[in-house]
Enzyme design. Sequence first.
Site, mmCIF file in Angstrom:
data_model
loop_
_atom_site.group_PDB
_atom_site.id
_atom_site.type_symbol
_atom_site.label_atom_id
_atom_site.label_comp_id
_atom_site.label_asym_id
_atom_site.label_seq_id
_atom_site.Cartn_x
_atom_site.Cartn_y
_atom_site.Cartn_z
ATOM 1 N N ASP A 188 62.716 -1.766 -19.821
ATOM 2 C CA ASP A 188 61.357 -1.304 -20.127
ATOM 3 C C ASP A 188 60.326 -1.863 -19.146
ATOM 4 O O ASP A 188 59.208 -1.348 -19.060
ATOM 5 C CB ASP A 188 60.948 -1.763 -21.537
ATOM 6 C CG ASP A 188 61.231 -0.722 -22.609
ATOM 7 O OD1 ASP A 188 61.074 0.475 -22.325
ATOM 8 O OD2 ASP A 188 61.589 -1.126 -23.736
ATOM 9 N N LYS A 203 67.051 8.952 -25.955
ATOM 10 C CA LYS A 203 67.433 7.998 -24.905
ATOM 11 C C LYS A 203 68.952 7.899 -24.811
ATOM 12 O O LYS A 203 69.518 7.912 -23.715
ATOM 13 C CB LYS A 203 66.800 6.627 -25.183
ATOM 14 C CG LYS A 203 65.285 6.636 -24.951
ATOM 15 C CD LYS A 203 64.560 5.370 -25.403
ATOM 16 C CE LYS A 203 63.049 5.561 -25.219
ATOM 17 N NZ LYS A 203 62.239 4.403 -25.622
ATOM 18 N N GLN A 247 63.258 -0.662 -29.218
ATOM 19 C CA GLN A 247 62.237 0.357 -29.448
ATOM 20 C C GLN A 247 61.053 -0.246 -30.207
ATOM 21 O O GLN A 247 61.226 -0.926 -31.209
ATOM 22 C CB GLN A 247 62.844 1.536 -30.233
ATOM 23 C CG GLN A 247 61.928 2.728 -30.383
ATOM 24 C CD GLN A 247 61.587 3.414 -29.060
ATOM 25 O OE1 GLN A 247 62.367 3.406 -28.116
ATOM 26 N NE2 GLN A 247 60.414 4.014 -28.984
HETATM 27 N N1 GUN Z 1 57.518 2.779 -27.896
HETATM 28 C C1 GUN Z 1 56.708 3.686 -27.292
HETATM 29 N N2 GUN Z 1 56.978 3.750 -25.969
HETATM 30 C C2 GUN Z 1 57.979 2.866 -25.744
HETATM 31 C C3 GUN Z 1 58.679 2.483 -24.568
HETATM 32 O O1 GUN Z 1 58.448 2.953 -23.459
HETATM 33 N N3 GUN Z 1 59.657 1.544 -24.753
HETATM 34 C C4 GUN Z 1 59.926 0.993 -25.967
HETATM 35 N N4 GUN Z 1 60.879 0.068 -26.029
HETATM 36 N N5 GUN Z 1 59.276 1.321 -27.064
HETATM 37 C C5 GUN Z 1 58.319 2.258 -26.954
#
Ligand code: GUN
Length: 286
Positions: A122, A55, A99
């Site tokens: 998100d 990311k 995350q």
């Molecule tokens: N863990 C798995 N997928 C995601 C996501 O799309 N965003 C976040 N913040 N954590 C995740």
Amino acid sequence: MNMGNIIDGKALSALVKDEVRSEVQELEARFGRKPCLCVIIVGENPASQVYVRNKVKAAAYTGMDSRLIELPAEISEEELLDRIRELNDDPLVDGILVQLPLPKHINEERVIDTISREKDVDGFHPANVSGLWLGKDCIVPCTPAGIMRLIDSVGVELKGKMAVVVGRSNIVGKPVAKLLLDRHATVVIAHSRTADLGAVTRLADVLVVAVGKAGLVTGEMVKPGAVVIDVGMNRNAEGKLCGDVDFASCEKVASWITPVPGGVGPMTIAMLMKNTIHCFLSRMQA
Ligand code: GUN
């Protein structure tokens, strides 16, 4: 019909990230600063570390600013919430992503609720979830948004088609079902306890699988000519990354199919970049 065309998520994500890169330049010229994404990771889950690194790397590619905040697994919930509140109040931060999953002693729901809805890249905050379900302006979660881009890239008309989503998570299954519904598909949500899953998935013109179980969907469970989107991220016995869909058998039956890796994963990250731009613009125009 020409079966088994592979939808190249990596190539499509590169297009989206290039689009974002030129948007970042325009936004900087117009507003005097770049969008800034802040990514928080708690603890040392190896899979999460890879996702978070990707990311931040994507943000760097687009030219936007980013911050990576690495916090120890032992951090208290209150301390984490305080860090989030600081970022909520920081005028130079446009997007905040924590995350998931988080260590067990931290309540994920409280964390998500604490992120300001304006900075919720998100799309997990209750205000954004309700916006999605009520059809209002909102941040759409990255993976579902990426799935829709992948489906649109092959030019399939969704109106009137049967879409089956396997999986009912808040992150993927439920929101992607709503996005398919918005496009006038007939939507069925199946899951790990659905009786005779194959009978249900065989109805699907568009099949989205997001359960987290390697090899769950095999070729005989797929309708000939269906579009198959594999959201799974599993490790097989040899430690190789694989999806929920048995690619070898499904590829022969599907008209279009996403690979793992190189399908949904890169699109999730590309849509995160898009969401960061969205948050930046909403804040600058507020
Ligand atoms: N863990 C798995 N997928 C995601 C996501 O799309 N965003 C976040 N913040 N954590 C995740």
